[in-house]
Design a protein around this motif. Sequence first.
Motif, PDB file in Angstrom:
ATOM      1  N   ARG A  21       0.860  -1.425   0.017  1.00 57.19           N
ATOM      2  CA  ARG A  21      -0.006  -0.031   0.068  1.00 57.19           C
ATOM      3  C   ARG A  21       0.931   1.377  -0.155  1.00 57.19           C
ATOM      4  O   ARG A  21       0.670   2.157  -0.741  1.00 57.19           O
ATOM      5  CB  ARG A  21      -0.903   0.107   1.339  1.00 57.19           C
ATOM      6  CG  ARG A  21      -2.127  -0.785   0.967  1.00 57.19           C
ATOM      7  CD  ARG A  21      -3.231  -0.673   2.158  1.00 57.19           C
ATOM      8  NE  ARG A  21      -4.370  -1.689   1.966  1.00 57.19           N
ATOM      9  CZ  ARG A  21      -4.678  -2.453   2.836  1.00 57.19           C
ATOM     10  NH1 ARG A  21      -4.238  -2.310   4.189  1.00 57.19           N
ATOM     11  NH2 ARG A  21      -5.767  -3.212   2.609  1.00 57.19           N
ATOM     12  N   GLU A  24       2.309   1.548  -3.213  1.00 58.84           N
ATOM     13  CA  GLU A  24       1.114   2.211  -4.304  1.00 58.84           C
ATOM     14  C   GLU A  24       0.984   3.527  -4.009  1.00 58.84           C
ATOM     15  O   GLU A  24       0.613   4.372  -5.017  1.00 58.84           O
ATOM     16  CB  GLU A  24      -0.290   1.292  -4.086  1.00 58.84           C
ATOM     17  CG  GLU A  24      -0.187  -0.118  -4.610  1.00 58.84           C
ATOM     18  CD  GLU A  24      -1.309  -1.027  -4.347  1.00 58.84           C
ATOM     19  OE1 GLU A  24      -2.136  -0.575  -3.217  1.00 58.84           O
ATOM     20  OE2 GLU A  24      -1.554  -2.056  -4.933  1.00 58.84           O
ATOM     21  N   ASP A  25       0.832   4.046  -2.949  1.00 61.10           N
ATOM     22  CA  ASP A  25       0.787   5.449  -2.548  1.00 61.10           C
ATOM     23  C   ASP A  25       1.886   6.338  -3.030  1.00 61.10           C
ATOM     24  O   ASP A  25       1.762   7.297  -3.641  1.00 61.10           O
ATOM     25  CB  ASP A  25       0.774   5.846  -1.191  1.00 61.10           C
ATOM     26  CG  ASP A  25      -0.527   5.170  -0.446  1.00 61.10           C
ATOM     27  OD1 ASP A  25      -1.828   4.814  -1.217  1.00 61.10           O
ATOM     28  OD2 ASP A  25      -0.884   4.984   0.785  1.00 61.10           O
ATOM     29  N   SER A  26       3.079   5.706  -2.941  1.00 62.95           N
ATOM     30  CA  SER A  26       4.189   6.243  -3.300  1.00 62.95           C
ATOM     31  C   SER A  26       4.208   6.432  -4.930  1.00 62.95           C
ATOM     32  O   SER A  26       4.560   7.543  -5.718  1.00 62.95           O
ATOM     33  CB  SER A  26       5.616   5.736  -3.074  1.00 62.95           C
ATOM     34  OG  SER A  26       5.787   5.694  -1.712  1.00 62.95           O
ATOM     35  N   VAL A  27       3.754   5.364  -5.493  1.00 64.61           N
ATOM     36  CA  VAL A  27       3.646   5.381  -7.099  1.00 64.61           C
ATOM     37  C   VAL A  27       2.602   6.586  -7.628  1.00 64.61           C
ATOM     38  O   VAL A  27       2.697   6.941  -8.454  1.00 64.61           O
ATOM     39  CB  VAL A  27       3.198   3.863  -7.385  1.00 64.61           C
ATOM     40  CG1 VAL A  27       2.784   3.992  -9.150  1.00 64.61           C
ATOM     41  CG2 VAL A  27       4.405   3.086  -7.605  1.00 64.61           C
ATOM     42  N   GLU A  28       1.612   6.466  -6.917  1.00 69.44           N
ATOM     43  CA  GLU A  28       0.291   7.475  -7.303  1.00 69.44           C
ATOM     44  C   GLU A  28       0.850   8.749  -7.025  1.00 69.44           C
ATOM     45  O   GLU A  28       0.786   9.826  -7.781  1.00 69.44           O
ATOM     46  CB  GLU A  28      -0.586   7.163  -6.370  1.00 69.44           C
ATOM     47  CG  GLU A  28      -2.172   8.025  -6.457  1.00 69.44           C
ATOM     48  CD  GLU A  28      -3.306   7.914  -6.008  1.00 69.44           C
ATOM     49  OE1 GLU A  28      -4.118   8.637  -5.823  1.00 69.44           O
ATOM     50  OE2 GLU A  28      -3.131   6.430  -5.481  1.00 69.44           O
ATOM     51  N   GLU A  29       1.667   9.103  -5.924  1.00 69.38           N
ATOM     52  CA  GLU A  29       2.145  10.502  -5.777  1.00 69.38           C
ATOM     53  C   GLU A  29       3.297  10.644  -6.793  1.00 69.38           C
ATOM     54  O   GLU A  29       3.218  11.731  -7.381  1.00 69.38           O
ATOM     55  CB  GLU A  29       3.035  10.374  -4.450  1.00 69.38           C
ATOM     56  CG  GLU A  29       3.449  11.888  -3.734  1.00 69.38           C
ATOM     57  CD  GLU A  29       4.227  11.689  -2.492  1.00 69.38           C
ATOM     58  OE1 GLU A  29       5.261  12.261  -2.354  1.00 69.38           O
ATOM     59  OE2 GLU A  29       3.381  11.025  -1.532  1.00 69.38           O
ATOM     60  N   ASN A  31       3.339   9.545  -9.677  1.00 68.15           N
ATOM     61  CA  ASN A  31       2.633   9.708 -10.901  1.00 68.15           C
ATOM     62  C   ASN A  31       1.889  11.404 -10.864  1.00 68.15           C
ATOM     63  O   ASN A  31       1.711  11.799 -12.025  1.00 68.15           O
ATOM     64  CB  ASN A  31       1.297   8.798 -11.138  1.00 68.15           C
ATOM     65  CG  ASN A  31       1.793   7.514 -11.653  1.00 68.15           C
ATOM     66  OD1 ASN A  31       2.948   7.405 -12.294  1.00 68.15           O
ATOM     67  ND2 ASN A  31       1.226   6.451 -11.477  1.00 68.15           N
ATOM     68  N   ASN A  32       1.160  11.525  -9.887  1.00 69.48           N
ATOM     69  CA  ASN A  32       0.868  13.173 -10.043  1.00 69.48           C
ATOM     70  C   ASN A  32       1.807  14.077  -9.999  1.00 69.48           C
ATOM     71  O   ASN A  32       1.599  15.259 -10.623  1.00 69.48           O
ATOM     72  CB  ASN A  32       0.026  13.303  -8.492  1.00 69.48           C
ATOM     73  CG  ASN A  32      -1.130  12.506  -8.374  1.00 69.48           C
ATOM     74  OD1 ASN A  32      -1.694  11.993  -9.141  1.00 69.48           O
ATOM     75  ND2 ASN A  32      -1.559  12.097  -7.006  1.00 69.48           N
ATOM     76  N   LYS A  33       3.096  13.824  -9.589  1.00 68.24           N
ATOM     77  CA  LYS A  33       4.254  14.731  -9.537  1.00 68.24           C
ATOM     78  C   LYS A  33       4.693  14.714 -11.070  1.00 68.24           C
ATOM     79  O   LYS A  33       4.701  15.854 -11.813  1.00 68.24           O
ATOM     80  CB  LYS A  33       5.308  14.399  -9.021  1.00 68.24           C
ATOM     81  CG  LYS A  33       5.120  14.839  -7.347  1.00 68.24           C
ATOM     82  CD  LYS A  33       6.729  14.406  -6.594  1.00 68.24           C
ATOM     83  CE  LYS A  33       6.313  14.677  -5.107  1.00 68.24           C
ATOM     84  NZ  LYS A  33       7.547  14.493  -4.317  1.00 68.24           N
TER      85      LYS A  33
END
Length: 117
Positions: A21, A24-29, A31-33
Motif C-alpha cells: 500500500r 502504491e501510494d508512492s507510485v500514485e504520488e 504519477n501526480n508529480k
Amino acid sequence: MYSFFIPWIKQSIFVRTSYIRKLEDSVEELNNKILKDSKRIEEYESSMKNILDENIAKLNQEIENQHSREKNEIDAKYEVILKKHMNDLEKWQNDFMEKLKPHVKHIVSEVRNKICY
C-alpha cells in the motif's frame, strides 16, 4: 501450528500488504508529480514557442526593413547613374548633330544645285 505459524504468516501478510500500500501510494504520488511536471513542461514549451515565434517575426521584419532600405539606396544610386548617362547621351547627341550640320548643309546644297541647275 495455530499458535506460531498462523500468527507469523498473518503478521507477514499484514506487513507485506502495508508495504505494498505504501508503494502504491508512492507510485500514485510520483504519477501526480509527473503529471504536474509534464503540464509545467508543456506550458514552458508553449511559452518558448511563442517567444521564438515573436522573435522570428521581429527578425523577419528587421530583415525586410533592411532589405527595403538597401533596395531604396540601390534604386537611388541607379537613378543617379541613369540620369548621368542620359545626360551624357544627350550631350553626345547634341555634339554629333552640331558636327553633322555642316555636312548636311553641304549635301543639301549639292543636291539643290543638281536639281535646280
